[in-house]
Design a protein around this motif. Structure first.
Motif, PDB file in Angstrom:
ATOM      1  N   ARG A 167       0.667  -1.239   0.115  1.00 34.29           N
ATOM      2  CA  ARG A 167      -0.079   0.026  -0.008  1.00 34.29           C
ATOM      3  C   ARG A 167       0.958   1.227  -0.009  1.00 34.29           C
ATOM      4  NH1 ARG A 167      -3.840  -2.874   4.123  1.00 34.29           N
ATOM      5  NH2 ARG A 167      -5.007  -3.990   2.887  1.00 34.29           N
ATOM      6  N   LEU A 168       0.263   2.397  -0.390  1.00 36.64           N
ATOM      7  CA  LEU A 168       0.933   3.617  -0.360  1.00 36.64           C
ATOM      8  C   LEU A 168      -0.022   4.673   0.214  1.00 36.64           C
ATOM      9  CD1 LEU A 168       2.809   4.722  -3.386  1.00 36.64           C
ATOM     10  CD2 LEU A 168       0.764   6.156  -2.804  1.00 36.64           C
ATOM     11  N   VAL A 169       0.726   5.548   1.104  1.00 41.55           N
ATOM     12  CA  VAL A 169      -0.146   6.710   1.508  1.00 41.55           C
ATOM     13  C   VAL A 169       0.799   7.915   1.072  1.00 41.55           C
ATOM     14  CG1 VAL A 169      -0.655   7.872   3.660  1.00 41.55           C
ATOM     15  CG2 VAL A 169      -0.775   5.382   3.691  1.00 41.55           C
ATOM     16  N   TYR A 170       0.187   8.902   0.502  1.00 47.11           N
ATOM     17  CA  TYR A 170       0.757  10.012   0.242  1.00 47.11           C
ATOM     18  C   TYR A 170       0.251  11.333   0.563  1.00 47.11           C
ATOM     19  CZ  TYR A 170      -2.941  10.964  -3.227  1.00 47.11           C
ATOM     20  OH  TYR A 170      -4.073  11.338  -3.911  1.00 47.11           O
ATOM     21  N   LYS A 171       0.698  12.353   0.819  1.00 51.62           N
ATOM     22  CA  LYS A 171       0.300  13.629   1.270  1.00 51.62           C
ATOM     23  C   LYS A 171       1.007  14.863   0.616  1.00 51.62           C
ATOM     24  CE  LYS A 171      -2.043  15.760   4.972  1.00 51.62           C
ATOM     25  NZ  LYS A 171      -3.554  15.856   5.336  1.00 51.62           N
ATOM     26  N   THR A 172       0.359  15.795   0.373  1.00 52.38           N
ATOM     27  CA  THR A 172       0.667  16.977  -0.091  1.00 52.38           C
ATOM     28  C   THR A 172       0.823  18.171   0.930  1.00 52.38           C
ATOM     29  OG1 THR A 172       0.083  16.380  -2.173  1.00 52.38           O
ATOM     30  CG2 THR A 172       0.950  18.710  -1.890  1.00 52.38           C
ATOM     31  N   PHE A 173       2.030  18.700   1.353  1.00 57.81           N
ATOM     32  CA  PHE A 173       2.300  19.748   2.143  1.00 57.81           C
ATOM     33  C   PHE A 173       3.024  20.885   1.485  1.00 57.81           C
ATOM     34  CE2 PHE A 173       2.348  15.654   4.836  1.00 57.81           C
ATOM     35  CZ  PHE A 173       1.417  16.096   5.919  1.00 57.81           C
ATOM     36  N   ALA A 174       2.086  21.957   1.412  1.00 62.22           N
ATOM     37  CA  ALA A 174       2.770  23.119   0.520  1.00 62.22           C
ATOM     38  C   ALA A 174       2.944  22.626  -0.930  1.00 62.22           C
ATOM     39  CB  ALA A 174       3.719  23.854   1.167  1.00 62.22           C
ATOM     40  N   THR A 175       4.360  22.526  -1.132  1.00 63.50           N
ATOM     41  CA  THR A 175       4.876  22.104  -2.653  1.00 63.50           C
ATOM     42  C   THR A 175       5.527  20.810  -2.554  1.00 63.50           C
ATOM     43  OG1 THR A 175       6.955  23.448  -2.061  1.00 63.50           O
ATOM     44  CG2 THR A 175       4.983  24.284  -3.333  1.00 63.50           C
ATOM     45  N   LEU A 176       5.433  20.290  -1.198  1.00 66.04           N
ATOM     46  CA  LEU A 176       6.211  19.021  -1.000  1.00 66.04           C
ATOM     47  C   LEU A 176       5.234  17.809  -1.089  1.00 66.04           C
ATOM     48  CD1 LEU A 176       8.574  19.914   1.922  1.00 66.04           C
ATOM     49  CD2 LEU A 176       9.054  19.879  -0.567  1.00 66.04           C
ATOM     50  N   TYR A 177       5.706  16.589  -1.806  1.00 68.37           N
ATOM     51  CA  TYR A 177       4.914  15.415  -1.862  1.00 68.37           C
ATOM     52  C   TYR A 177       5.590  14.344  -1.051  1.00 68.37           C
ATOM     53  CZ  TYR A 177       1.768  16.898  -5.623  1.00 68.37           C
ATOM     54  OH  TYR A 177       0.834  17.634  -6.187  1.00 68.37           O
ATOM     55  N   PHE A 178       4.983  13.765  -0.070  1.00 68.31           N
ATOM     56  CA  PHE A 178       5.480  12.994   0.891  1.00 68.31           C
ATOM     57  C   PHE A 178       4.720  11.605   0.517  1.00 68.31           C
ATOM     58  CE2 PHE A 178       6.670  16.636   3.015  1.00 68.31           C
ATOM     59  CZ  PHE A 178       7.908  16.393   3.358  1.00 68.31           C
ATOM     60  N   VAL A 179       5.504  10.457   0.235  1.00 69.55           N
ATOM     61  CA  VAL A 179       4.918   9.121  -0.110  1.00 69.55           C
ATOM     62  C   VAL A 179       5.632   8.231   0.639  1.00 69.55           C
ATOM     63  CG1 VAL A 179       4.748   7.421  -2.088  1.00 69.55           C
ATOM     64  CG2 VAL A 179       4.759   9.905  -2.539  1.00 69.55           C
ATOM     65  N   PHE A 180       4.903   7.463   1.384  1.00 73.90           N
ATOM     66  CA  PHE A 180       5.374   6.127   2.289  1.00 73.90           C
ATOM     67  C   PHE A 180       4.785   5.060   1.627  1.00 73.90           C
ATOM     68  CE2 PHE A 180       6.458   7.886   6.430  1.00 73.90           C
ATOM     69  CZ  PHE A 180       6.847   9.197   6.111  1.00 73.90           C
ATOM     70  N   VAL A 181       5.633   3.887   1.373  1.00 77.89           N
ATOM     71  CA  VAL A 181       5.055   2.574   0.794  1.00 77.89           C
ATOM     72  C   VAL A 181       5.460   1.605   1.826  1.00 77.89           C
ATOM     73  CG1 VAL A 181       5.419   0.986  -1.173  1.00 77.89           C
ATOM     74  CG2 VAL A 181       5.655   3.418  -1.497  1.00 77.89           C
ATOM     75  N   PHE A 182       4.172   0.794   2.040  1.00 76.65           N
ATOM     76  CA  PHE A 182       4.485  -0.041   3.140  1.00 76.65           C
ATOM     77  C   PHE A 182       3.515  -1.355   2.924  1.00 76.65           C
ATOM     78  CE2 PHE A 182       1.149   2.888   3.744  1.00 76.65           C
ATOM     79  CZ  PHE A 182       0.174   2.316   4.159  1.00 76.65           C
TER      80      PHE A 182
END
Length: 152
Positions: free
Chosen positions: A28-43
């Protein structure tokens, strides 16, 4: 490929994506956008998606406290500090700390052990830093200017 999956998603859908086709079964993948940054966690499927989303929030809050309004350049030019922050939060796949203030204290403690020497060499200033990490018990030596790195 991952970028194509995330860019095609509507803004009103959840931040949880099942990506079996990209990473294999039960990933699975969780992503979130904070301002101009994209954070992606794969688990894998053993982890709770909401817990990972909360962990992502802790990571971003800590980055924001350490860099005051974190941006892409902070991450690019201070990747060692970003790795130190992540090492204080997660070690060996296990979450160690979920309090951003405790992580900031640990990172500040590591920074206090930094020793800066600035002799003049033919190409400018050389900085020697010793980092001590409470959670990893590592000693790393960074010598910027001549691109020499010893340690992990």
């Amino acid at each position: 490929m991952l970028r194509a999956v995330l860019c095609c998603r509507a803004e009103n859908v959840s931040n949880f994506v099942k990506v079996d086709s990209l990473f294999g079964p039960d990933v699975r993948l969780v992503y979130k956008t904070f301002a101009t940054l994209y954070f992606v966690f794969v688990f894998d499927s053993c982890e709770n998606e909401l817990a990972v989303l909360d962990l992502m929030q802790v990571f971003v809050e800590t980055l924001d406290k350490c860099f005051s309004n974190v941006c892409e350049l902070d991450i690019v030019f201070n990747f060692n500090k970003v790795h130190t922050i992540l090492d204080e939060i997660i070690l060996g796949g296990q979450v160690l700390e979920t309090s951003s203030s405790e992580v900031v204290k640990a990172v500040d403690e590591i920074s206090r052990f930094s020793i800066f020497l600035s002799p003049s060499l033919d190409r400018g200033i050389v900085c020697v830093r010793f980092y001590w990490s409470c959670s990893l018990n590592l000693c790393r030596l960074e010598r910027s200017g001549n691109s020499i790195w010893q340690g992990r």
